[in-house]
Design an enzyme around this catalytic site. Structure first.
Site, short mmCIF file in Angstrom:
data_model
loop_
_atom_site.label_atom_id
_atom_site.label_comp_id
_atom_site.label_asym_id
_atom_site.label_seq_id
_atom_site.Cartn_x
_atom_site.Cartn_y
_atom_site.Cartn_z
N ALA A 79 -74.20 -16.40 25.09
CA ALA A 79 -73.18 -15.68 25.84
C ALA A 79 -73.40 -15.84 27.34
CB ALA A 79 -73.20 -14.21 25.45
N GLY A 122 -75.77 -16.98 21.21
CA GLY A 122 -74.42 -17.17 20.70
C GLY A 122 -74.16 -18.58 20.21
#
Length: 273
Positions: A79, A122
């Site tokens: 992220a 992520g």
């Protein structure tokens, strides 16, 4: 092979020549989603919005198979930490991850993660949301969120234990350590490991082969497997009975059975319908 269509989405989540995510539809039925968001390929909210939009586009006009890839050195580093803040920002980010990765995972086609380099946080969660992970010998996986004092929020706490088992998932997530390609293959986090220079060739080999197959049956088999994982065995068998019945409504089922009876196995030429 020349692409039949390409789409680029930029930082504002709209069509852009400076893309953060790109969709290429090839003439052989393979769609390639490429992440291209700067040096670390961060999964920013713009990238997640773009991925969600692309997944919706693919759902409306399904290809034969899908490849998700990133950079040569970094598949996706996680992220965008600059977007982090307090609980409100955290809630928005985890929802965007779940929505985007859920839309990708739900596509009734094989989704192949082509991992050339680092797939962390992520990025690892994105790879795990795909059906099959082909990694180069240079690939590295991990859920290092604990090193920031937080936890995986893009599906890692749920997908990782389903792939490698609860104990191994806890060890990886609670330590934040990185997992090299050879170990990833051994524990099931990667499904194949190939030489770095052969990665695209192998991804396309698998994807193009699948794109020529019985696509309706592929989608129903994927549905039965994915739904069954969250059910008891008896409930999963009920799903299988339903989709097994449904697959006989496809044109390919008639082609495949007829071809087998006349020519033996493996010779059917499917239409994808």
């Amino acid at each position: 092979m020349r692409s039949a269509q390409a789409r680029q989405i930029g930082n504002a989540g709209v069509m852009s020549s400076e893309s953060v995510i790109n969709l290429e539809r090839r003439d052989d039925g393979v769609a390639i989603i490429t992440l291209s968001n700067g040096k670390v390929n961060a999964l920013s909210t713009a990238v997640l919005d773009g991925l969600h939009s692309i997944a919706n586009d693919l759902a409306a006009d399904l290809p034969g198979a899908i490849i998700v890839t990133g950079g040569e050195r970094i598949f996706a580093a996680g992220a965008d930490i600059s977007e982090f803040g307090g609980p409100e920002e955290g809630a928005a980010i985890t929802h965007k991850f779940h929505d985007a990765l859920g839309a990708l995972s739900a596509l009734p086609r094989m989704v192949i993660a082509e991992v050339a380099g680092y797939a962390l946080g992520g990025g690892c969660e994105l790879a795990m949301a795909c059906d099959y992970r082909i990694a180069s010998t240079k690939a590295v996986f991990g859920q290092p969120e604990i090193l920031l004092g937080i936890i995986p929020g893009g599906g890692g706490t749920q997908r990782l234990p389903r792939i490698v088992g609860a104990s191994r998932a806890k060890e990886i997530s609670l330590s934040g350590r990185q997992v090299a390609a050879d170990e990833a293959l051994r524990i099931g986090l990667a499904d194949e490991v190939v030489e770095h220079d052969s990665l695209r060739d192998r991804s396309l080999e698998l994807a193009t082969s699948l794109a020529k197959g019985a696509l309706v049956a592929q989608g129903l088999a994927k549905e039965a497997i994915d739904r069954g994982l969250s059910m008891s065995l008896d409930e999963g068998l009920a799903v299988e009975r339903y989709v097994f019945t449904e697959v006989f409504r496809s044109e390919d089922s008639q082609i495949g059975v007829k071809s087998f009876l006349e020519h033996g196995p493996g010779k059917a030429e499917f239409t994808g319908r």
